[in-house]
Structures are given as C-alpha cells and as structure tokens.
Design a protein around this motif. Sequence first.
Motif, PDB file in Angstrom:
ATOM      1  N   PHE A  43       0.828  -1.203   0.000  1.00 54.76           N
ATOM      2  CA  PHE A  43       0.000   0.000   0.000  1.00 54.76           C
ATOM      3  C   PHE A  43       0.868   1.261   0.000  1.00 54.76           C
ATOM      4  CE2 PHE A  43      -2.268   3.041   2.951  1.00 54.76           C
ATOM      5  CZ  PHE A  43      -3.065   3.597   1.970  1.00 54.76           C
ATOM      6  N   LEU A  44       1.882   1.297   0.850  1.00 55.02           N
ATOM      7  CA  LEU A  44       2.767   2.469   0.902  1.00 55.02           C
ATOM      8  C   LEU A  44       3.519   2.658  -0.412  1.00 55.02           C
ATOM      9  CD1 LEU A  44       4.383   2.396   4.468  1.00 55.02           C
ATOM     10  CD2 LEU A  44       2.532   3.854   3.632  1.00 55.02           C
ATOM     11  N   ILE A  45       4.013   1.565  -0.975  1.00 57.17           N
ATOM     12  CA  ILE A  45       4.739   1.650  -2.253  1.00 57.17           C
ATOM     13  C   ILE A  45       3.832   2.191  -3.350  1.00 57.17           C
ATOM     14  CG2 ILE A  45       5.847   0.298  -4.077  1.00 57.17           C
ATOM     15  CD1 ILE A  45       7.593   0.706  -1.638  1.00 57.17           C
ATOM     16  N   VAL A  48       3.703   5.974  -4.009  1.00 60.23           N
ATOM     17  CA  VAL A  48       4.888   6.684  -4.521  1.00 60.23           C
ATOM     18  C   VAL A  48       4.636   7.426  -5.835  1.00 60.23           C
ATOM     19  CG1 VAL A  48       7.259   6.393  -5.346  1.00 60.23           C
ATOM     20  CG2 VAL A  48       6.496   5.223  -3.262  1.00 60.23           C
ATOM     21  N   PRO A  49       4.006   6.796  -6.853  1.00 65.28           N
ATOM     22  CA  PRO A  49       3.778   7.540  -8.107  1.00 65.28           C
ATOM     23  C   PRO A  49       2.977   8.822  -7.904  1.00 65.28           C
ATOM     24  CG  PRO A  49       3.419   5.209  -8.458  1.00 65.28           C
ATOM     25  CD  PRO A  49       3.580   5.385  -6.990  1.00 65.28           C
ATOM     26  N   GLY A  50       1.900   8.739  -7.140  1.00 65.48           N
ATOM     27  CA  GLY A  50       1.085   9.926  -6.891  1.00 65.48           C
ATOM     28  C   GLY A  50       1.850  10.997  -6.145  1.00 65.48           C
ATOM     29  N   LEU A  51       2.629  10.589  -5.142  1.00 64.78           N
ATOM     30  CA  LEU A  51       3.432  11.546  -4.384  1.00 64.78           C
ATOM     31  C   LEU A  51       4.509  12.171  -5.259  1.00 64.78           C
ATOM     32  CD1 LEU A  51       3.852   9.587  -1.019  1.00 64.78           C
ATOM     33  CD2 LEU A  51       2.602  11.729  -1.360  1.00 64.78           C
ATOM     34  N   LYS A 292      -6.202  11.059  -7.096  1.00 69.50           N
ATOM     35  CA  LYS A 292      -4.928  11.462  -6.502  1.00 69.50           C
ATOM     36  C   LYS A 292      -3.810  10.449  -6.720  1.00 69.50           C
ATOM     37  CE  LYS A 292      -6.757  14.340  -2.755  1.00 69.50           C
ATOM     38  NZ  LYS A 292      -7.055  14.407  -1.301  1.00 69.50           N
ATOM     39  N   TYR A 293      -4.149   9.137  -6.656  1.00 73.73           N
ATOM     40  CA  TYR A 293      -3.092   8.134  -6.644  1.00 73.73           C
ATOM     41  C   TYR A 293      -3.140   7.143  -7.801  1.00 73.73           C
ATOM     42  CZ  TYR A 293      -2.711   9.908  -1.880  1.00 73.73           C
ATOM     43  OH  TYR A 293      -2.571  10.724  -0.786  1.00 73.73           O
ATOM     44  N   GLY A 294      -4.200   7.157  -8.612  1.00 74.27           N
ATOM     45  CA  GLY A 294      -4.262   6.272  -9.769  1.00 74.27           C
ATOM     46  C   GLY A 294      -4.861   4.911  -9.457  1.00 74.27           C
ATOM     47  N   ILE A 295      -5.110   4.148 -10.517  1.00 71.81           N
ATOM     48  CA  ILE A 295      -5.835   2.883 -10.415  1.00 71.81           C
ATOM     49  C   ILE A 295      -5.044   1.814  -9.674  1.00 71.81           C
ATOM     50  CG2 ILE A 295      -5.012   2.091 -12.675  1.00 71.81           C
ATOM     51  CD1 ILE A 295      -8.490   1.418 -11.127  1.00 71.81           C
ATOM     52  N   ILE A 296      -3.715   1.774  -9.850  1.00 76.51           N
ATOM     53  CA  ILE A 296      -2.910   0.738  -9.195  1.00 76.51           C
ATOM     54  C   ILE A 296      -2.953   0.916  -7.678  1.00 76.51           C
ATOM     55  CG2 ILE A 296      -0.578  -0.188  -8.918  1.00 76.51           C
ATOM     56  CD1 ILE A 296      -0.053   0.588 -11.826  1.00 76.51           C
ATOM     57  N   ALA A 300      -4.597  -1.428  -4.587  1.00 81.63           N
ATOM     58  CA  ALA A 300      -3.815  -1.798  -3.403  1.00 81.63           C
ATOM     59  C   ALA A 300      -4.513  -1.325  -2.129  1.00 81.63           C
ATOM     60  CB  ALA A 300      -2.414  -1.188  -3.491  1.00 81.63           C
ATOM     61  N   ALA A 301      -5.036  -0.110  -2.154  1.00 87.26           N
ATOM     62  CA  ALA A 301      -5.719   0.443  -0.984  1.00 87.26           C
ATOM     63  C   ALA A 301      -6.998  -0.332  -0.686  1.00 87.26           C
ATOM     64  CB  ALA A 301      -6.044   1.917  -1.215  1.00 87.26           C
ATOM     65  N   THR A 302      -7.709  -0.756  -1.723  1.00 82.93           N
ATOM     66  CA  THR A 302      -8.952  -1.509  -1.546  1.00 82.93           C
ATOM     67  C   THR A 302      -8.668  -2.877  -0.923  1.00 82.93           C
ATOM     68  OG1 THR A 302      -9.942  -0.380  -3.457  1.00 82.93           O
ATOM     69  CG2 THR A 302     -10.999  -2.408  -2.704  1.00 82.93           C
ATOM     70  N   PHE A 303      -7.605  -3.549  -1.412  1.00 90.83           N
ATOM     71  CA  PHE A 303      -7.214  -4.828  -0.813  1.00 90.83           C
ATOM     72  C   PHE A 303      -6.851  -4.640   0.656  1.00 90.83           C
ATOM     73  CE2 PHE A 303      -6.901  -6.882  -4.966  1.00 90.83           C
ATOM     74  CZ  PHE A 303      -7.205  -8.194  -4.639  1.00 90.83           C
TER      75      PHE A 303
END
Length: 376
Positions: A43-45, A48-51, A292-296, A300-303
């Motif tokens: 989830f943290l990884i 990274v793209p959005g940040l 904000k963070y994209g589909i990937i 991950a956040a949903t899981f």
Amino acid sequence: MIDSGGGLGLRNISFAIIFLFAFYGTALVKSINRSFILLYFIFLISLVPGLSVSLVNPDVSLISSSVWIISFLLIPVFFLYIYGSKINKKTFVISGTIFAGLIITLFVGRVFGLTYINNVNDYIKERSNGFFGNKNFLSGDILPNVYFQGTLSLIICGVLCFECKNYFSYLTILIALILAPSRFGFVILLIWALIVFIKKSYLRIFFVPFFLAVVFWGLYNLPFGKELIGIFNGQSDGLEIRNGHIQSVFDEFKMHPIAMLTGEGPGSLFYSKGYGAYVDNIELSQFEYLRKYGIISFIAATFFYFWPLLGKKKNTFFLKGALIMYYFVSFSNPVLYSIFAMLFLTYTYVENFPNTSSITPNLKATKLLNPGLVKN
C-alpha cells in the motif's frame, strides 16, 4: 472525532496520548501478522507515483501534499497504541455516544436559543472544519446545522452498539445523525439495524413491520424524511453535486490518460463541475483517491481495507459490518482514509487475525516499563 480538523486543539492532545500508549505498546508486541506487514508495505509503495507527481508539480507545496498521507503513515503507531491502551469495541461505542450527545446538545441549544450553548457553538464554528450554520430543507423548514468533519465516524460506533447490546447509544447516535444532518449516514445505520434484526429469525415477524411503518411515517412527515425522498426523485442538490464530481474525475482522465495510472497527486487541484470551481478534494472518497493516486494504488488500498474481512477469528460479525458500512457511507463524504478510519482499520486487523489479536508480551521490555506486571 470532535476535532478532526485540529482547530480546537483536541487533536494534538489526542496525538500525545496515542504516542504515549504506543510507546508502552512496544513492550507488549512480539509478533505481527505477515499479511498486515505485506499489504501495508505494498500500500505504501503504491502511493509513490502519486506523491512523485505532487513533488514535481510547482503548484503543489510539500506541506499540502504530505497532509493527505499522515493518516497512512500513522498506521504502525495505531497498531502499537491499540496494544498499549487495550481499547476495545466498548471504547468506540462510548466515544460515539459522547460525540452524539454533543451534537444533540448543540442542536437543542440553538433551537431554543440557550446562550451558553450558543456561545460554545460559535467557538466551535470559528475553529472547527464543519458546518454550523442553517440548512434549508426541501420541506421548506430551516433548521440548524451541527455537522462536524468527523460526524460520519458515528457509523462505526453505531454498528458496534449492537454487539455491545447498547441500544440507548444506538438511538442517541441515530438521533445525532438526523439532527446533524447526515442523510446517508442515517440511512446506513437504519439498514444495518434491519440486517441485524432480520438475521435474528425469531424477531423478523415483530420487527420488520414496525420498522417499515416508522420509516414510511418519517419519510412523509418529517423535514429530514422529505429530504431523503429528494435524493431518489432527483430534487437533492447533494446528488447533483456528487454527479458533477464523478464526471469531472473522468474528464480529467480523458484529458490526462497517464493520470489514470499515476494519479494527479495529493494536494493537486482540478476543476469539479459539482462545485463549479477548482478544488483539491471532493465528497466521494473512492473517486478522490483514484484521482490522486491512480488505479494501481486504488486497487492496493482496496485490498488493504477489505483484507480483515478474510480473518477467521470468530465473533467479528459486527466489526466487519462496521468496516463495510463505513465504506459505503464514504461515498457521501471524503472520510474513508481519515485518521479515525485508519485507527479503526488497524483495530480490525488486530482483532481479526490470531497472531495479532493475542498479545504475547515481550517480558524483558515489559519488566523495564512496568515491573509489577511480571511475576518473578
């Protein structure tokens, strides 16, 4: 819950208490569930793209982007705090009841013009992120708004009331949601009550007709009920605003397809048809996270959010129910990844997985912090 925005100063006090108990909790945790560590790391990884997009965007400051990820970074602290403080479901119920009582008190004080309560309301209004003006209902009535930023946290507390068999607290929370008002939150808790009582087969014949009679009476006789009807017949301005938000998110992805993968970053602005202005946050948690963070990262956040539902520990029906009901209510407000939500999510991990729910003390550390707890 009361000071989600931090303007009242209570949030800082809460953080101090949480860190204190978290420090104590380090003495009590010996092992952590592997799935929790793995999913949290993924989830943290995924953030990274959005940040990264935010960091290279000259219009987004480091502070404005980092403020959106504080709740995520606090999850390990919450994990230790849960062990150190020994919080349980009753803790959530009691906290929710006190919060609901405050909402009801402020509402009654404003309706009857009680000076002292109105002064308290004005103090909160100046310092809190919420709505404390007046609301025009579709029925023509004008009633006070007593809506805190953390009002929808009451959904979790209301669901857990049934496990604690504290129906007084449930009714108090339900009344608070009516008065706040939170139309969707009120409906969610009513639906949960229906689920619980239908689950108890011997109560079906008595409860369901009574429940439906009360609901229909309220819909057609109370200002709040007419407001709910407005949601379904298209008269609700809230529904129109949310539709505008959703259209605008997909418009952004059409204009910037790469944003579907990377997101536009926390703190970034986009034009929302719902508000008719550039905003950095919208009322639908799921679509706002996706933008904000994209589909990937969204996957991950949903899981990470729903993984506790797979826990095999018994007697967690209400805990899992609270997690699901809160997810649904977050379609109406950006509360899904709030600090309180991440605290509760961490609590569900601790409760649902055996090797994080049974405390195995680190005897050496425990003896150093509190010698009285360890026998020689």
